[in-house]
Design a protein around this motif. Structure first.
Motif, PDB file in Angstrom:
ATOM      1  N   VAL A   1      -0.343   0.744   8.126  1.00 43.79           N
ATOM      2  CA  VAL A   1      -1.244  -0.431   8.290  1.00 43.79           C
ATOM      3  C   VAL A   1      -0.764  -1.631   9.113  1.00 43.79           C
ATOM      4  O   VAL A   1      -1.347  -2.227   9.994  1.00 43.79           O
ATOM      5  CB  VAL A   1      -1.323  -1.111   6.869  1.00 43.79           C
ATOM      6  N   LEU A   2       0.690  -1.745   9.211  1.00 47.21           N
ATOM      7  CA  LEU A   2       1.239  -2.833   9.967  1.00 47.21           C
ATOM      8  C   LEU A   2       1.071  -2.301  11.458  1.00 47.21           C
ATOM      9  O   LEU A   2       0.987  -3.133  12.443  1.00 47.21           O
ATOM     10  CB  LEU A   2       2.675  -3.049   9.541  1.00 47.21           C
TER      11      LEU A   2
ATOM     12  N   LYS B   1      -1.093  -0.439  12.650  1.00 47.00           N
ATOM     13  CA  LYS B   1      -2.585  -0.440  13.113  1.00 47.00           C
ATOM     14  C   LYS B   1      -2.933  -2.260  13.557  1.00 47.00           C
ATOM     15  O   LYS B   1      -3.355  -2.036  14.446  1.00 47.00           O
ATOM     16  CB  LYS B   1      -3.399  -0.068  12.216  1.00 47.00           C
ATOM     17  N   MET B   2      -2.461  -2.718  12.686  1.00 47.16           N
ATOM     18  CA  MET B   2      -2.526  -4.218  12.890  1.00 47.16           C
ATOM     19  C   MET B   2      -2.180  -4.772  14.297  1.00 47.16           C
ATOM     20  O   MET B   2      -2.561  -5.423  14.805  1.00 47.16           O
ATOM     21  CB  MET B   2      -1.892  -5.029  11.845  1.00 47.16           C
TER      22      MET B   2
ATOM     23  N   SER C   1       0.823  -1.277   0.059  1.00 45.83           N
ATOM     24  CA  SER C   1      -0.051   0.084   0.007  1.00 45.83           C
ATOM     25  C   SER C   1       0.903   1.162   0.052  1.00 45.83           C
ATOM     26  O   SER C   1       1.978   1.258  -0.339  1.00 45.83           O
ATOM     27  CB  SER C   1      -0.937  -0.141   1.110  1.00 45.83           C
TER      28      SER C   1
ATOM     29  N   ASN D   1       1.392   3.426   2.439  1.00 43.95           N
ATOM     30  CA  ASN D   1       2.122   3.544   3.497  1.00 43.95           C
ATOM     31  C   ASN D   1       2.095   2.252   4.263  1.00 43.95           C
ATOM     32  O   ASN D   1       1.145   1.934   5.093  1.00 43.95           O
ATOM     33  CB  ASN D   1       1.799   4.940   4.645  1.00 43.95           C
ATOM     34  N   PRO D   2       2.918   1.104   4.180  1.00 39.81           N
ATOM     35  CA  PRO D   2       2.587  -0.089   4.589  1.00 39.81           C
ATOM     36  C   PRO D   2       2.889   0.038   6.198  1.00 39.81           C
ATOM     37  O   PRO D   2       2.346  -0.865   6.865  1.00 39.81           O
ATOM     38  CB  PRO D   2       3.344  -0.967   3.743  1.00 39.81           C
TER      39      PRO D   2
END
Length: 132
Positions: free
Chosen positions: A42-43, A45-46, A36, A38-39
């Protein structure tokens, strides 16, 4: 006493063996991980959702911590170590160690294992603060 030690050894090696099997299976998932913009976000957030899930699993102890019954015990140290390991983005593990490393390093680059580590860190943090 002897049976307890054997039981814990069996559990330890069983868990390590299962992590090896998960690593082997999820390697193919990691190859097809969509990039994505900005990975890292996302990571992060996960990782945060997994950590909070672990905190909420210990809802009884969390209630004690929230009302101020805090008694720190030895579980706080492994919780802190797991929090640090869990919140390092999986992309960084691959950049630092590459591919083809031993499975105990390679498993840290899998998003599923990362979530499990974050859940465990949330559980240990609440247990380490509640003293129960």
């Amino acid at each position: 006493m002897y049976k307890k030690v054997l039981y814990f050894i069996f559990i330890f090696f069983g868990m390590v063996g299962l992590l090896y099997l998960m690593n082997d299976t999820f390697w193919y998932v990691n190859l097809h991980l969509n990039a994505s913009e900005n990975p890292y976000f996302v990571l992060l957030k996960m990782s945060l959702w997994g950590f909070l899930f672990g905190v909420f699993i210990e809802w009884r102890s969390l209630k004690d911590v929230l009302i101020g019954n805090i008694r720190i015990n030895w579980l706080i140290a492994p919780a802190a170590i797991l929090i640090v390991i869990g919140f390092i983005p999986i992309i960084k593990w691959v950049q630092w160690f590459g591919v083809g490393t031993p499975f105990y390093i390679e498993m840290l680059s899998l998003p599923e294992i990362n979530v499990v580590i974050n859940i465990a860190s949330g559980i240990l943090l609440v247990r380490g603060l509640s003293g129960n």
